[in-house]
Each structure stands twice: as C-alpha cells, then as structure tokens.
Design an enzyme around this catalytic site. Structure first.
Site, PDB file in Angstrom:
ATOM      1  N   TYR A  27       0.905  -1.200  -0.009  1.00 47.89           N
ATOM      2  CA  TYR A  27       0.026  -0.033  -0.097  1.00 47.89           C
ATOM      3  C   TYR A  27       0.782   1.112  -0.085  1.00 47.89           C
ATOM      4  CZ  TYR A  27      -2.829   3.706   1.594  1.00 47.89           C
ATOM      5  OH  TYR A  27      -3.310   5.012   1.648  1.00 47.89           O
ATOM      6  N   SER A 109      -2.561  14.912   6.704  1.00 43.08           N
ATOM      7  CA  SER A 109      -3.593  14.488   5.889  1.00 43.08           C
ATOM      8  C   SER A 109      -4.935  14.690   6.380  1.00 43.08           C
ATOM      9  CB  SER A 109      -3.018  13.106   5.219  1.00 43.08           C
ATOM     10  OG  SER A 109      -4.328  12.705   4.458  1.00 43.08           O
ATOM     11  N   TYR A 132      -9.140  16.954   1.551  1.00 46.72           N
ATOM     12  CA  TYR A 132      -9.651  16.417   0.733  1.00 46.72           C
ATOM     13  C   TYR A 132     -11.054  16.932   0.780  1.00 46.72           C
ATOM     14  CZ  TYR A 132      -6.045  12.818  -0.532  1.00 46.72           C
ATOM     15  OH  TYR A 132      -5.247  12.178  -1.013  1.00 46.72           O
ATOM     16  N   THR A 158      -5.691  19.165  -2.129  1.00 44.56           N
ATOM     17  CA  THR A 158      -5.233  18.179  -3.042  1.00 44.56           C
ATOM     18  C   THR A 158      -6.532  17.917  -3.864  1.00 44.56           C
ATOM     19  OG1 THR A 158      -3.812  16.993  -1.530  1.00 44.56           O
ATOM     20  CG2 THR A 158      -4.648  15.624  -3.286  1.00 44.56           C
ATOM     21  N   LYS A 255      -2.268  21.330  -4.354  1.00 46.40           N
ATOM     22  CA  LYS A 255      -1.448  20.168  -4.451  1.00 46.40           C
ATOM     23  C   LYS A 255      -2.094  19.085  -5.634  1.00 46.40           C
ATOM     24  CE  LYS A 255       0.472  16.345  -2.141  1.00 46.40           C
ATOM     25  NZ  LYS A 255      -0.139  14.986  -2.445  1.00 46.40           N
ATOM     26  N   HIS A 279       0.906  12.654  -7.249  1.00 47.30           N
ATOM     27  CA  HIS A 279       0.474  11.903  -5.932  1.00 47.30           C
ATOM     28  C   HIS A 279       1.366  10.607  -5.778  1.00 47.30           C
ATOM     29  CE1 HIS A 279      -3.114  11.878  -3.257  1.00 47.30           C
ATOM     30  NE2 HIS A 279      -2.744  11.014  -2.921  1.00 47.30           N
ATOM     31  N   ARG A 282       0.464   7.483  -7.818  1.00 41.11           N
ATOM     32  CA  ARG A 282      -0.714   6.686  -7.221  1.00 41.11           C
ATOM     33  C   ARG A 282      -2.035   6.897  -7.825  1.00 41.11           C
ATOM     34  NH1 ARG A 282       1.067   4.530  -2.194  1.00 41.11           N
ATOM     35  NH2 ARG A 282      -0.774   4.722  -1.153  1.00 41.11           N
ATOM     36  N   GLY A 312       9.266  11.353  -6.497  1.00 41.02           N
ATOM     37  CA  GLY A 312      10.439  10.815  -6.846  1.00 41.02           C
ATOM     38  C   GLY A 312      11.689  11.418  -6.113  1.00 41.02           C
TER      39      GLY A 312
HETATM   40  C1  LIG Z   1       0.971   5.789   1.574  1.00 48.03           C
HETATM   41  C2  LIG Z   1       0.852   7.204   1.052  1.00 48.03           C
HETATM   42  C3  LIG Z   1      -0.348   8.165   1.459  1.00 48.03           C
HETATM   43  C4  LIG Z   1      -0.545   9.153   0.774  1.00 48.03           C
HETATM   44  N1  LIG Z   1      -1.834  10.047   1.161  1.00 48.03           N
HETATM   45  C5  LIG Z   1      -1.918  11.053   0.959  1.00 48.03           C
HETATM   46  C6  LIG Z   1      -3.004  11.760   1.244  1.00 48.03           C
HETATM   47  O1  LIG Z   1      -3.600  11.529   2.356  1.00 48.03           O
HETATM   48  N2  LIG Z   1      -3.092  13.147   0.802  1.00 48.03           N
HETATM   49  C7  LIG Z   1      -2.334  13.790  -0.090  1.00 48.03           C
HETATM   50  O2  LIG Z   1      -2.456  14.723  -0.817  1.00 48.03           O
HETATM   51  N3  LIG Z   1      -1.088  12.835  -0.754  1.00 48.03           N
HETATM   52  C8  LIG Z   1      -1.222  11.651  -0.404  1.00 48.03           C
HETATM   53  N4  LIG Z   1      -0.168  10.824  -0.831  1.00 48.03           N
HETATM   54  C9  LIG Z   1       0.784  11.370  -1.614  1.00 48.03           C
HETATM   55  C10 LIG Z   1       1.925  12.425  -1.132  1.00 48.03           C
HETATM   56  O3  LIG Z   1       1.656  13.306  -0.494  1.00 48.03           O
HETATM   57  C11 LIG Z   1       3.005  12.731  -2.097  1.00 48.03           C
HETATM   58  O4  LIG Z   1       2.588  13.405  -3.123  1.00 48.03           O
HETATM   59  C12 LIG Z   1       3.864  11.476  -2.806  1.00 48.03           C
HETATM   60  O5  LIG Z   1       4.032  10.377  -1.762  1.00 48.03           O
HETATM   61  C13 LIG Z   1       5.246  12.069  -3.278  1.00 48.03           C
HETATM   62  O6  LIG Z   1       5.854  11.225  -3.923  1.00 48.03           O
HETATM   63  P1  LIG Z   1       7.112  10.384  -3.117  1.00 48.03           P
HETATM   64  O7  LIG Z   1       6.384   9.115  -2.262  1.00 48.03           O
HETATM   65  O8  LIG Z   1       7.936   9.632  -4.440  1.00 48.03           O
HETATM   66  O9  LIG Z   1       7.892  11.096  -2.375  1.00 48.03           O
HETATM   67  C14 LIG Z   1       0.211   9.682  -0.341  1.00 48.03           C
HETATM   68  C15 LIG Z   1       1.423   8.952  -0.511  1.00 48.03           C
HETATM   69  C16 LIG Z   1       1.615   7.761  -0.223  1.00 48.03           C
HETATM   70  C17 LIG Z   1       2.915   6.865  -0.510  1.00 48.03           C
END
Ligand SMILES: Cc1cc2nc3c(=O)[nH]c(=O)nc-3n(C[C@H](O)[C@H](O)[C@H](O)COP(=O)(O)O)c2cc1C
Length: 409
Positions: A27, A109, A132, A158, A255, A279, A282, A312
């Site tokens: 996850y 978050s 959100y 976001t 964002k 994101h 994702r 990244g």
């Molecule tokens: C497990 C996980 C949960 C995340 N949950 C949120 C979230 O709740 N809200 C949000 O805006 N971004 C969320 N993100 C995205 C992160 O804010 C961010 O954009 C992203 O992790 C950046 O990429 P990186 O993991 O390569 O540093 C999530 C990312 C991961 C890996």
C-alpha cells in the site's frame, strides 16, 4: 538489516519491507496500474546531470529558505500521507515531532489516524493541513476553524483525487483500512509478529479527523478505494478552491497540478503555492514526472507562486536539480514513511538527517554557498547531452541553454 545500517532511502525501504506485513508495505510502496509514472518520477531525476563549478570558498553553506510564510532550515517539506499508524503505532505524531526537530514543515493529511489537535499539541514547528473535500462540505469549514485554533501555519487542497487511482497491488493483497486478517494475508501477518502484536495492542485505527461525521471513517474495514469513491466530492471547481483560500486567509497551496495553465488559475484563485505532483504515481498512470513539468510551470507563473516539487525525490542531488530548474522547495512522501516503518520516530529522524546532510554536502560540491546561487546552468539533460554553456564571468558571453533546454525531456 538494522536502522543504524540504513544510509540511502533504498536501505530504509528494504528495512520497511522486512518489518511490514505485505498488504501494508505494498500500500505504501505501490502506484497505479502499470506503475509507469511511479518509476518515471525517479528516472526523470536520473536523466539530469549536475554541473559543478570549482575554486570558490564553500567552507560555510546556508540551506534555509522560506516556504508558505515560514522559514525552514532546508528546502524539503514532508508531504501529507494518510493513515500513518498503519506503519507504526506512533504514526503522524512521530513524523510531526521528527519534522520539527529537523527544522522543517510537516503536512497532516485529512485521512490521518491522529487528529488535527493531537498533532498540533506535539509539534511546535511549521504545520500544513491537507484538505480532501468531502461530500459533507461542512467538514471543510470545520477543518479550517480547527486548524486556526490548533496553530497550523498553512493549508493545502489536494485536487488529484477525484476518483481513487487503480492500485492493483492493493487489490491483489486485499488491503483495507483498518487491515483485515484474511486467509490470504494471514501468513504475512504471522510472519511479521512484531507489527501484528503492536497493532493488536494499540487503540483501534480510525480516520480521526472525520470519524465524528463520516461513519466509514470508523473501525469497520473497507478498501481505501471504496472510501475515496464514496466520500470525496468530485464536483469541486476552481470557484470552490478560491472560496476556501479566502476563508482560510493565510498561506495556501494547491497540490496535484501537472499543467502550467492550471498553475496560472491557482495564482488567479489566490493560492500562494502549487505542489507539482502526480500523487507519487498513485493516481493517473502515464501522468508526467513533476520535475519534467517544473520549467514550464516557472515560465508560466514567474514569481507569482512558490513551486514545490513532489514525487521521486530520494537524494540531496534531486533536491538541487529541482531548485536549479526553478523550484522553491521539494516534498517527500515515501522516504519518511519508509523511515517510520523501519524505526518509528528515530527512523524518520534518521531519514531527515541524512537527506539534510546530503543537501548541504551536495550544495558545496556544486560550488554554491546558498540556495539562491543555484540556477539552470547547474543542470544538464542527459538525453540531449550538450554542455550547458556556463559562461559566468566571461565578458560578453551568455548561457546558451536555460529552462527551455529541458522542456522536451
Ligand atoms: C502511503 C501514501 C499515502 C498518501 N496519502 C496522501 C494523502 O492523504 N493526501 C495527499 O495529498 N497525498 C497523499 N499521498 C501523496 C504524497 O503526498 C506525495 O504526493 C507523494 O508521496 C510524493 O511522492 P514520493 O512518495 O515519491 O515522495 C500519499 C502517498 C503515499 C505513499
């Protein structure tokens, strides 16, 4: 592997994998569909080289900068990530404390497992709350009020979660929130007895900021995809964003933008910053890597907005590449989550310490003593390996390549 033997982010990732049951590791680690964007986020950084300049006094370097109205000690902020207690029982509290001690900003978050107030109480440093927009619009007004009372210094909205991304690793592992012990995953939970015991002995996991208004935020297990698709409002427009920005009245980031024309709209709506982000790969697979979008964003908005590059970033050199191409700062998600899973607060602290020291060391190795000295002359596109013509100090000469030489990566 032990925490004291973790140096680069990949080491922390390996240790996180050892510590977490498979559904949780995947996850955290996974991306959408074929994960092309997920891997491209990092490879786009590898496609850039850094060009140093020598014989300057770099004995003292200064890495502080201003982001969203706050001075932070180095140009990396912690991106919002939901449900951190999945990875360690101290969850968001551990991360927020480590961020404050490392002199940077934490983002909480909407979908966190400790509340706005819990995090406000343990962190005296700069804090951003990420929104959100739920179908229950009253929640957003409530968040704004709660953040003001709990001392948050900025908000971000976001915008890239209009539907849940198609994360096939989660479908395969049967990942739910809270995690469900199924026949399929039982073996993995049994193999990770330390995590499973911690989980069983801790208070039940819930989405602390929303649970009083959204029944699905409580302890009944459901997939993250179902939660997002059921609760998040996909009718949101720029007018809604402008109203929220006005209601907050302080530093505000949008964002998840990937098009320069959207950045112009963000500035028109009153935002102070944009987090260029997919994101972490994702959401929409095949969306571009943020570092590739950055030069065109800077061209489009000039100095109207702070630009934070997110996705990244794994090394100090990645941070310097982003700054060279016009970023105000970077943000990280998985790197600190790997640290959290690997060793709780101490794990996050070690990740941040190492990344911070890389930024300092690499800045000196690049021949700069402060962040404002970094510019496009310091990066070269490895796919078009012409040397950037560094002509500083040569009378009458001009650099041949500026932001534009990276647009066609
Ligand atoms: C497990 C996980 C949960 C995340 N949950 C949120 C979230 O709740 N809200 C949000 O805006 N971004 C969320 N993100 C995205 C992160 O804010 C961010 O954009 C992203 O992790 C950046 O990429 P990186 O993991 O390569 O540093 C999530 C990312 C991961 C890996």
């Amino acid at each position: 592997m032990r925490l004291s033997k973790c140096y680069g982010i990949e080491d922390f990732r390996r240790l996180a994998r050892e510590k977490l049951p498979a559904p949780l590791f995947h996850y955290m680690d996974g991306g959408a569909e074929d994960e092309v964007t997920l891997s491209h986020n990092q490879s786009a950084f590898s496609g850039l080289a850094l060009q140093p300049l020598f014989l300057r006094d770099v004995s003292v370097v200064e890495t502080s900068c201003d982001v969203l109205g706050q001075t932070i000690k180095w140009p990396v902020v912690l991106a919002p990530t939901g449900m951190s207690r999945l990875f360690h029982r101290d969850g968001e509290l551990a991360v927020a404390r480590a961020a404050t001690n490392a002199g940077t900003m934490y983002s909480l978050s909407t979908l966190s497992t400790f509340s706005i107030e819990d995090v406000g109480a343990v962190s005296s440093g700069p804090k951003m709350f990420q929104i959100y927009l739920h179908k229950d619009r009253g929640l957003t007004r409530e968040f704004i009020q709660r953040c003001k009372e709990a001392g948050y210094t900025s908000l971000c909205l976001t915008v890239d979660m209009v539907r849940a991304g198609n994360r096939e690793r989660d479908l395969r592992t049967g990942m739910t929130m809270p995690p469900k012990f199924t026949w399929g995953s039982l073996f993995s939970f049994a193999l990770h007895a330390e995590w499973s015991l911690q989980h069983l002995m801790s208070p039940p996991l819930e989405l602390s900021n929303v649970v009083h208004r959204v029944a699905e935020g409580s302890t009944s297990a459901m997939s993250v995809i179902d939660y997002i698709n059921g609760q998040i409002d996909s009718t949101v427009t720029w007018d809604d964003a402008a109203k929220i920005i006005e209601e907050w009245g302080g530093p505000f980031a949008i964002k998840g933008l990937l098009s320069p024309s959207d950045a112009v709209r963000a500035a028109d709506a009153g935002a102070s910053a944009v987090m260029i982000s997919n994101h972490g790969g994702r959401q929409l697979d095949y969306s571009p890597a943020p570092i590739q979008c950055l030069p065109a964003f800077r061209d489009a908005v000039g100095e109207r907005l702070e630009l934070i590059v997110d996705g990244g970033v794994r090394r100090g050199t990645d941070v310097l590449k982003a700054l060279a191409l016009g970023a105000s700062a970077c943000s990280i998600g998985r790197p600190y989550l790997f640290g959290l899973a690997a060793g709780g607060e101490a794990g996050v602290a070690r990740v941040l310490e190492q990344l911070k020291s890389e930024v300092e060391r690499d800045l000196a190795l690049l021949g700069c003593t402060s962040l404002d000295q970094i510019g496009p002359q310091h990066v070269m596109d490895l796919h078009r390996p012409e040397f950037a013509d560094v002509t500083e100090g040569v009378e009458g000469a001009k650099p041949r390549y500026r932001f534009g030489h990276l647009k066609q990566l």
